[in-house]
Design a protein around this motif. Structure first.
Motif, PDB file in Angstrom:
ATOM      1  N   LEU A 118      40.388  91.809  77.673  1.00 43.43           N
ATOM      2  CA  LEU A 118      41.115  90.541  77.748  1.00 43.43           C
ATOM      3  C   LEU A 118      40.291  89.331  77.322  1.00 43.43           C
ATOM      4  N   LEU A 119      39.011  89.545  77.001  1.00 45.04           N
ATOM      5  CA  LEU A 119      38.173  88.380  76.707  1.00 45.04           C
ATOM      6  C   LEU A 119      37.507  88.474  75.337  1.00 45.04           C
ATOM      7  N   ASP A 120      37.426  87.335  74.668  1.00 45.41           N
ATOM      8  CA  ASP A 120      36.856  87.306  73.331  1.00 45.41           C
ATOM      9  C   ASP A 120      36.553  85.832  73.029  1.00 45.41           C
ATOM     10  N   ASP A 121      35.293  85.426  73.184  1.00 45.29           N
ATOM     11  CA  ASP A 121      34.973  83.997  73.159  1.00 45.29           C
ATOM     12  C   ASP A 121      35.392  83.290  71.872  1.00 45.29           C
ATOM     13  N   HIS A 122      35.207  83.953  70.736  1.00 45.14           N
ATOM     14  CA  HIS A 122      35.564  83.313  69.467  1.00 45.14           C
ATOM     15  C   HIS A 122      37.086  83.145  69.377  1.00 45.14           C
ATOM     16  N   GLY A 123      37.807  84.233  69.604  1.00 42.46           N
ATOM     17  CA  GLY A 123      39.275  84.169  69.542  1.00 42.46           C
ATOM     18  C   GLY A 123      39.831  83.284  70.652  1.00 42.46           C
ATOM     19  N   ASP A 124      39.196  83.333  71.821  1.00 43.51           N
ATOM     20  CA  ASP A 124      39.695  82.539  72.950  1.00 43.51           C
ATOM     21  C   ASP A 124      39.517  81.045  72.717  1.00 43.51           C
ATOM     22  N   PHE A 125      38.509  80.684  71.901  1.00 41.34           N
ATOM     23  CA  PHE A 125      38.365  79.269  71.562  1.00 41.34           C
ATOM     24  C   PHE A 125      39.637  78.816  70.838  1.00 41.34           C
ATOM     25  N   ASN A 126      40.047  79.630  69.867  1.00 46.21           N
ATOM     26  CA  ASN A 126      41.247  79.246  69.101  1.00 46.21           C
ATOM     27  C   ASN A 126      42.497  79.273  69.976  1.00 46.21           C
ATOM     28  N   ARG A 127      42.567  80.262  70.865  1.00 48.39           N
ATOM     29  CA  ARG A 127      43.735  80.324  71.766  1.00 48.39           C
ATOM     30  C   ARG A 127      43.757  79.105  72.696  1.00 48.39           C
ATOM     31  N   MET A 128      42.555  78.704  73.125  1.00 49.25           N
ATOM     32  CA  MET A 128      42.472  77.538  74.010  1.00 49.25           C
ATOM     33  C   MET A 128      42.965  76.288  73.271  1.00 49.25           C
ATOM     34  N   VAL A 129      42.596  76.170  72.011  1.00 54.57           N
ATOM     35  CA  VAL A 129      43.021  75.013  71.224  1.00 54.57           C
ATOM     36  C   VAL A 129      44.547  75.017  71.061  1.00 54.57           C
ATOM     37  N   VAL A 130      45.103  76.208  70.808  1.00 49.30           N
ATOM     38  CA  VAL A 130      46.563  76.308  70.664  1.00 49.30           C
ATOM     39  C   VAL A 130      47.238  75.945  71.994  1.00 49.30           C
ATOM     40  N   ALA A 131      46.657  76.453  73.106  1.00 49.31           N
ATOM     41  CA  ALA A 131      47.241  76.160  74.426  1.00 49.31           C
ATOM     42  C   ALA A 131      47.214  74.661  74.686  1.00 49.31           C
ATOM     43  N   MET A 132      46.113  74.009  74.288  1.00 46.87           N
ATOM     44  CA  MET A 132      46.008  72.553  74.500  1.00 46.87           C
ATOM     45  C   MET A 132      47.137  71.848  73.760  1.00 46.87           C
ATOM     46  N   LYS A 133      47.368  72.289  72.546  1.00 47.09           N
ATOM     47  CA  LYS A 133      48.400  71.655  71.727  1.00 47.09           C
ATOM     48  C   LYS A 133      49.769  71.874  72.373  1.00 47.09           C
ATOM     49  N   LYS A 134      49.998  73.129  72.804  1.00 48.37           N
ATOM     50  CA  LYS A 134      51.313  73.449  73.372  1.00 48.37           C
ATOM     51  C   LYS A 134      51.609  72.650  74.622  1.00 48.37           C
ATOM     52  N   ILE A 135      50.566  72.395  75.406  1.00 49.15           N
ATOM     53  CA  ILE A 135      50.874  71.639  76.621  1.00 49.15           C
ATOM     54  C   ILE A 135      50.807  70.134  76.372  1.00 49.15           C
ATOM     55  N   GLY A 136      50.591  69.763  75.118  1.00 55.12           N
ATOM     56  CA  GLY A 136      50.767  68.356  74.765  1.00 55.12           C
ATOM     57  C   GLY A 136      49.505  67.527  74.672  1.00 55.12           C
ATOM     58  N   LEU A 137      48.343  68.166  74.584  1.00 55.83           N
ATOM     59  CA  LEU A 137      47.110  67.384  74.408  1.00 55.83           C
ATOM     60  C   LEU A 137      46.923  67.115  72.914  1.00 55.83           C
ATOM     61  N   ASP A 138      46.648  65.857  72.552  1.00 58.52           N
ATOM     62  CA  ASP A 138      46.438  65.601  71.126  1.00 58.52           C
ATOM     63  C   ASP A 138      44.969  65.838  70.769  1.00 58.52           C
ATOM     64  N   ASP A 139      44.654  65.660  69.483  1.00 54.01           N
ATOM     65  CA  ASP A 139      43.305  65.961  69.007  1.00 54.01           C
ATOM     66  C   ASP A 139      42.232  65.144  69.713  1.00 54.01           C
ATOM     67  N   ALA A 140      42.543  63.872  69.952  1.00 53.62           N
ATOM     68  CA  ALA A 140      41.544  63.008  70.588  1.00 53.62           C
ATOM     69  C   ALA A 140      41.244  63.509  71.999  1.00 53.62           C
ATOM     70  N   GLU A 141      42.284  63.891  72.707  1.00 57.77           N
ATOM     71  CA  GLU A 141      42.069  64.393  74.075  1.00 57.77           C
ATOM     72  C   GLU A 141      41.271  65.685  74.077  1.00 57.77           C
ATOM     73  N   LYS A 142      41.591  66.524  73.100  1.00 61.02           N
ATOM     74  CA  LYS A 142      40.875  67.795  72.978  1.00 61.02           C
ATOM     75  C   LYS A 142      39.388  67.514  72.753  1.00 61.02           C
ATOM     76  N   LEU A 143      39.090  66.578  71.862  1.00 62.62           N
ATOM     77  CA  LEU A 143      37.686  66.271  71.581  1.00 62.62           C
ATOM     78  C   LEU A 143      36.998  65.642  72.784  1.00 62.62           C
ATOM     79  N   ASP A 144      37.741  64.842  73.553  1.00 63.79           N
ATOM     80  CA  ASP A 144      37.172  64.275  74.781  1.00 63.79           C
ATOM     81  C   ASP A 144      36.673  65.392  75.695  1.00 63.79           C
ATOM     82  N   LEU A 145      37.511  66.411  75.860  1.00 67.60           N
ATOM     83  CA  LEU A 145      37.131  67.512  76.750  1.00 67.60           C
ATOM     84  C   LEU A 145      35.876  68.207  76.230  1.00 67.60           C
ATOM     85  N   PHE A 146      35.866  68.523  74.939  1.00 69.04           N
ATOM     86  CA  PHE A 146      34.718  69.236  74.370  1.00 69.04           C
ATOM     87  C   PHE A 146      33.446  68.382  74.437  1.00 69.04           C
ATOM     88  N   ARG A 147      33.623  67.095  74.218  1.00 69.77           N
ATOM     89  CA  ARG A 147      32.474  66.203  74.207  1.00 69.77           C
ATOM     90  C   ARG A 147      31.786  66.191  75.574  1.00 69.77           C
TER      91      ARG A 147
END
Ligand SMILES: Nc1ncnc2c1ncn2[C@@H]1O[C@H](COP(=O)(O)OP(=O)(O)OP(=O)(O)O)[C@@H](O)[C@H]1O
Length: 692
Positions: free
Chosen positions: A310-339
């Motif tokens: 069930l785990l795969d860090d590279h693929g899960d990064f992309n899944r996490m990004v998709v999940a962020m988008k689906k729940i309505g986080l925009d790019d700036a918010e996503k970068l805030d979290l990563f930063r």
């Protein structure tokens, strides 16, 4: 037990074994195992149970066994597990054994369809049946419902919670975006709140209560997540085989090159907050090739990736990004979290050395200047201010002519290390709070008629060494056990009595005294600890002595030297205490209780971070260490109690549970190796006993 008939008698690894009674003593029986004729052993009368005529037969509900006892219950679960039937009822309670592999079709959309609207017991036991019962009860009784999912780490609580959420949203959603958002919120919460531990590759290091809200027509309208006690020590250190929170590795493994450059990321090797634990990524053979070599640690390059279906860090990064988008986080918010995540990593790389002057203070090591620069940049702080705040502490004088003058007290290397780690924990835990808040904003609802809540929280824990975290979680389990007793045992018995049924009274131990020991006003352990935190020079020893002196003859409390285990007998009276919990005695070592109970940053760091130039960071720390607050508190010791906050949250949760109808799922971990098709009877038995 009839003469010559097989019985279940204790077995060291299987839990029980079949045998026959060959002799009866005063309080023990001589047993001859069926598998080893001629060899006999003694067993106490209370541990020998009658066996069913056909021990290979299994039933869907343990209550329909001819003899219901610990041994037949364990055997029934074992037989069913060997046939991939992982779910079994004990009346309305569902026992769920973790299969550690995907059982074909067990959770398919067809299966969801089948369970819709069907009464409990008409189809094989299933987590969907429990979810549907909650829904029907909510609809018929017009009353909110809760499902309490419990079990030890790795037993399958989170997976079953997700199955319930998916079931309810798929069956009773409106087919709109909101249903998907409720399900998509999970990968995000898991990225920030789950980690690899020795017990579970995807262990939730926080508790949660997820509510799905329904409108007057009983359709899903929204959701709400409450979270409890994120494990903070993990942000700075992990055991050798364990890791920090998944998001750190996902970012290192999967972030595109521009993000990597911007946040100065590299392999987990190069970060102190990662490199003292396991630095390998989860990957498959395919995804491992997608991760650039310079992002892999030497350990990863040497032994290869960690493996988990069930785990795969590279693929899960992309899944996490998709999940962020689906729940309505925009790019700036996503970068805030990563930063902020990257900022925490660089903060961890700041090192100190003795100043070598008479001040007794310390300086930043020269090689830390880059880390300081990166951290300051990512968290919106002034480099010099950060340096000063990490190496000195501001105090206001409280008396004399120079009253209210601020003085800078230099910190020793160890104190500076602690200050750095405290800042990292504060930043990351605020970030986690923010992720949960943000998740909640993505499935808002104006009003709802009722909800179904699912509680996924760690079960009773006891290790060789137990600290404040285990103390809190076991206190929580005492409260949940009391609720379970109230609901299942007390209310059922009252019902039998009302209806004049001659059912034998089931005895259970009331654990109110244990709960009082922890949470009573003034004399409870939590209040004693808070009192200690407020002293000018709090100490774990003094706290421990106070606990013992206030509860000298308490039935539930004793000193470590009275333990049955040698490791605990070596703990001094002022270093720990034993609590007799409903599920067994646990020895808590109180070193760091005082520190772990305090959520406040020291004054200089508090004001530094809450006055960050970065809007996002400022928002994370809003309502906490505002500079006005800090100035008011100056001179006094800043203290925010972790224990009492948890107590308050827990009491709110229990009030909520008491006001709803309830269902229970007891998850069971079949073996310690985390593999399929292996049933370790004796440790499963102890889990069943722990669950009362
Ligand atoms: N029903 C299931 N089918 C297949 N695999 C499962 C199932 N339940 C659990 N697992 C496997 O077991 C692992 C551990 O389960 P899970 O994370 O739900 O445990 P947990 O009780 O929530 O543990 P923790 O308290 O550490 O968070 C999962 O990652 C998954 O691999």
């Amino acid at each position: 037990m009839e003469d010559g008939k097989p019985v279940w008698a204790p077995h060291p690894t299987d839990g029980f074994q079949l045998g026959t009674i060959v002799d009866i003593g005063a309080d023990s029986l001589t047993i001859e195992p069926l598998k080893e004729k001629g060899k006999t052993f003694l067993a106490s009368v209370s541990q020998v149970f009658p066996a069913e005529d056909d021990v290979n037969k299994h039933v869907e509900d343990n209550c329909s066994l001819m003899y219901l006892n610990e041994a037949t219950l364990l055997n029934n679960i074992r037989v069913r597990y060997s046939k991939d039937k992982i779910y079994t009822y004990v009346a309305n309670i569902l026992i769920a054994v973790n299969p550690y592999y995907d059982i074909p079709k067990l959770y398919s959309p067809d299966t969801i369809q089948q369970y819709r609207g069907r009464s409990l017991g008409t189809l094989p036991p299933h987590v969907y049946a429990i979810a549907d019962k909650a829904y029907r009860d909510m609809k018929v009784l017009k009353m909110s419902q809760s499902i309490i999912v419990s079990g030890e780490s790795g037993a399958g609580k989170t997976e079953n919670t997700k199955f319930i959420l998916r079931y309810l949203t798929m069956s009773y959603g409106t087919g709109q975006d909101i249903d998907e958002r409720i399900v998509e919120a999970n990968p995000l919460l898991e990225a920030f709140g789950n980690a690899k531990t020795v017990r579970n590759n995807n262990s939730s290091r926080f508790g949660k209560f997820v509510e799905i809200h329904f409108n007057g027509k009983n359709a899903v309208v929204g959701g709400f997540v409450s979270h409890y006690l994120l494990e903070k020590s993990r942000i700075c250190t992990q055991g050798q085989e364990e890791r920090n929170y998944h998001v750190f590795y996902r970012l290192c493994a999967g972030a595109p090159e521009d993000i990597r450059e911007k946040f100065h990321l590299s392999s987990p090797n190069s970060f102190r907050y990662l490199n003292r634990g396991c630095t390998r990524y989860f990957a498959t053979r395919d995804t491992d090739q997608k991760i650039l070599q310079n992002r892999k640690s030497s350990e990863h390059l040497k032994v290869g990736p960690l493996k988990d279906p069930l785990l795969d860090d590279h693929g899960d990064f992309n899944r996490m990004v998709v999940a962020m988008k689906k729940i309505g986080l925009d790019d700036a918010e996503k970068l805030d979290l990563f930063r902020v995540v990257a900022g925490v990593l660089h903060l961890g790389n700041i090192d100190f050395e003795e100043a070598g002057s008479t001040s007794g203070g310390c300086n930043l090591k020269r090689q830390s200047s880059q880390a300081l620069g990166h951290c300051a940049e990512l968290l919106g702080l002034d480099e010099e201010d950060l340096r000063v705040s990490l190496t000195t502490r501001v105090m206001l004088t409280t008396a004399g002519g120079a009253k209210d003058t601020s003085i800078k007290v230099p910190l020793k290397v160890e104190q500076a290390n602690n200050a750095r780690d405290a800042l990292a924990k504060a930043v990351y835990s605020r970030l986690f709070d923010h992720v949960v808040t943000r998740v909640n904003q993505c499935f808002p609802f104006e009003s709802s008629a009722n909800f179904i809540g699912v509680l996924d929280i760690a079960g009773f824990e006891y290790f060789e060494h137990n600290s404040f975290e285990q103390f809190c979680i076991n206190y929580c389990n005492e409260k949940l056990q009391q609720f379970f007793n109230e609901r299942i045992l007390k209310e059922e018995q009252e019902l039998y009595q009302r209806e004049g049924l001659g059912v034998n009274e089931v005895k259970y131990v009331d654990n109110q005294d244990c709960i009082d020991l922890v949470e009573s006003k003034l004399v409870g352990i939590l209040d004693i600890l808070d009192e200690e935190n407020r002293l000018p020079q709090p100490s774990d020893q003094h706290f421990t002595e106070t606990v013992h002196s206030k509860h000298k003859n308490h039935f539930r409390l004793s000193v470590p030297r009275k333990s049955k285990l040698t490791v605990h007998r070596n703990v001094r009276d002022d270093e720990g205490f034993i609590i007799r919990h409903f599920a067994g005695a646990v020895c808590y070592e109180t070193s760091k209780f005082v520190e772990k109970n305090n959520d406040a940053l020291h004054m200089s760091l508090g004001s530094l971070i809450s006055e960050s130039k970065d809007r996002f960071i400022r928002e994370l720390f809003e309502n906490s260490n505002s500079s006005k607050d800090v100035k008011q508190k100056a001179g006094k010791l800043s203290f925010i109690s972790v224990g009492n906050k948890f107590k308050t949250q827990l009491n709110i949760l229990l009030d909520k549970l008491r006001s709803t109808g309830s269902g229970f799922i007891r998850c069971v971990k079949p073996n310690l190796k985390m593999v399929s098709h292996q049933f370790e009877g004796s440790q499963i038995l102890s889990q069943l006993q722990c669950s009362g």
